[in-house]
Design a protein around this motif. Structure first.
Motif, PDB file in Angstrom:
ATOM      1  N   SER A   4     -92.058 -94.061 -25.876  1.00  0.00           N
ATOM      2  CA  SER A   4     -91.922 -92.657 -25.244  1.00  0.00           C
ATOM      3  C   SER A   4     -92.815 -91.648 -25.946  1.00  0.00           C
ATOM      4  O   SER A   4     -93.109 -91.691 -27.035  1.00  0.00           O
ATOM      5  N   ILE A   5     -92.951 -90.514 -25.137  1.00  0.00           N
ATOM      6  CA  ILE A   5     -93.735 -89.481 -25.897  1.00  0.00           C
ATOM      7  C   ILE A   5     -92.843 -88.324 -25.759  1.00  0.00           C
ATOM      8  O   ILE A   5     -92.178 -87.809 -24.555  1.00  0.00           O
ATOM      9  N   PHE A   6     -92.608 -87.568 -26.786  1.00  0.00           N
ATOM     10  CA  PHE A   6     -91.766 -86.245 -27.154  1.00  0.00           C
ATOM     11  C   PHE A   6     -92.614 -85.239 -27.439  1.00  0.00           C
ATOM     12  O   PHE A   6     -93.100 -85.209 -28.338  1.00  0.00           O
ATOM     13  N   TYR A   7     -92.387 -84.294 -26.604  1.00  0.00           N
ATOM     14  CA  TYR A   7     -93.324 -83.075 -26.499  1.00  0.00           C
ATOM     15  C   TYR A   7     -92.557 -81.984 -27.055  1.00  0.00           C
ATOM     16  O   TYR A   7     -91.388 -81.835 -26.468  1.00  0.00           O
ATOM     17  N   HIS A   8     -92.999 -81.250 -28.040  1.00  0.00           N
ATOM     18  CA  HIS A   8     -92.162 -80.258 -28.285  1.00  0.00           C
ATOM     19  C   HIS A   8     -93.244 -78.992 -28.909  1.00  0.00           C
ATOM     20  O   HIS A   8     -94.414 -79.260 -28.521  1.00  0.00           O
ATOM     21  N   ALA A   9     -92.593 -77.996 -28.951  1.00  0.00           N
ATOM     22  CA  ALA A   9     -93.667 -76.856 -29.638  1.00  0.00           C
ATOM     23  C   ALA A   9     -93.364 -76.136 -30.875  1.00  0.00           C
ATOM     24  O   ALA A   9     -93.505 -75.250 -31.000  1.00  0.00           O
ATOM     25  N   CYS A  14     -86.335 -77.208 -30.223  1.00  0.00           N
ATOM     26  CA  CYS A  14     -87.278 -78.759 -30.332  1.00  0.00           C
ATOM     27  C   CYS A  14     -86.874 -79.345 -31.603  1.00  0.00           C
ATOM     28  O   CYS A  14     -86.826 -80.764 -31.375  1.00  0.00           O
ATOM     29  N   ILE A  15     -86.894 -78.845 -32.531  1.00  0.00           N
ATOM     30  CA  ILE A  15     -86.971 -79.790 -33.971  1.00  0.00           C
ATOM     31  C   ILE A  15     -85.581 -80.265 -33.946  1.00  0.00           C
ATOM     32  O   ILE A  15     -85.482 -81.343 -34.329  1.00  0.00           O
ATOM     33  N   VAL A  30     -91.007 -93.761 -30.416  1.00  0.00           N
ATOM     34  CA  VAL A  30     -91.317 -92.489 -29.974  1.00  0.00           C
ATOM     35  C   VAL A  30     -92.721 -91.977 -30.502  1.00  0.00           C
ATOM     36  O   VAL A  30     -92.834 -91.966 -31.854  1.00  0.00           O
ATOM     37  N   GLU A  31     -93.673 -91.219 -29.884  1.00  0.00           N
ATOM     38  CA  GLU A  31     -94.708 -90.584 -30.191  1.00  0.00           C
ATOM     39  C   GLU A  31     -94.288 -89.263 -30.274  1.00  0.00           C
ATOM     40  O   GLU A  31     -93.797 -88.684 -28.999  1.00  0.00           O
ATOM     41  N   ILE A  32     -94.708 -88.401 -31.279  1.00  0.00           N
ATOM     42  CA  ILE A  32     -94.167 -86.956 -31.337  1.00  0.00           C
ATOM     43  C   ILE A  32     -95.419 -86.214 -31.216  1.00  0.00           C
ATOM     44  O   ILE A  32     -96.406 -86.382 -31.960  1.00  0.00           O
ATOM     45  N   VAL A  33     -95.442 -85.375 -30.011  1.00  0.00           N
ATOM     46  CA  VAL A  33     -96.652 -84.471 -29.990  1.00  0.00           C
ATOM     47  C   VAL A  33     -96.054 -82.873 -29.974  1.00  0.00           C
ATOM     48  O   VAL A  33     -95.219 -82.691 -29.381  1.00  0.00           O
TER      49      VAL A  33
END
Lengths: 77, 77
Positions: A4-9, A14-15, A30-33
């Motif tokens: 899965s890919i977890f997108y945050h800013a 988000c954290i 999970v890949e974190i972006v």
């Protein structure tokens, strides 16, 4: 299993969600972006259907928008 | 691991999210509660911090609101 890919800013919402998701799904799944830092991924995220962050794009392509940190427009600034 | 609790109310957004969460977290790690059918759990859910469904309450008590199906007020009707 495909990751899965977890997108945050980088925002606090988000954290917090990131820690929960990583714990639940497993770090290796999970890949974190961070779109605040890696702005070249903004188009990829929007094309995947991400409308706000934090969001999790599942291996089968579904987008789970989690809580509400910031809209993509806000992230683009 | 203590189980997470996934609250939903039977709406299409909820069912889609439920499938994704169960796949990602593992069926044995999630208890599924349909607040549309099991209305005795409404207070429990709200006390846990659930403001809309679908939502996932993690083992450490955090609430992840996923996408947006319906507000708790809508579920109470």
């Amino acid at each position: 299993m495909k990751k899965s890919i977890f997108y945050h800013a980088g925002c606090p919402v988000c954290i917090s969600a990131e820690h929960d998701i990583v714990t639940l799904v497993g770090e290796s799944n999970v890949e974190i972006v961070n779109l605040g830092e890696d702005r070249s991924k903004l188009d990829t995220a929007e094309n995947a259907g991400v409308k706000s962050v934090p969001a999790l794009v599942t291996p089968n392509g579904n987008v789970l928008h989690i809580n509400f940190g910031a809209s993509m427009a806000d992230v683009r600034g």
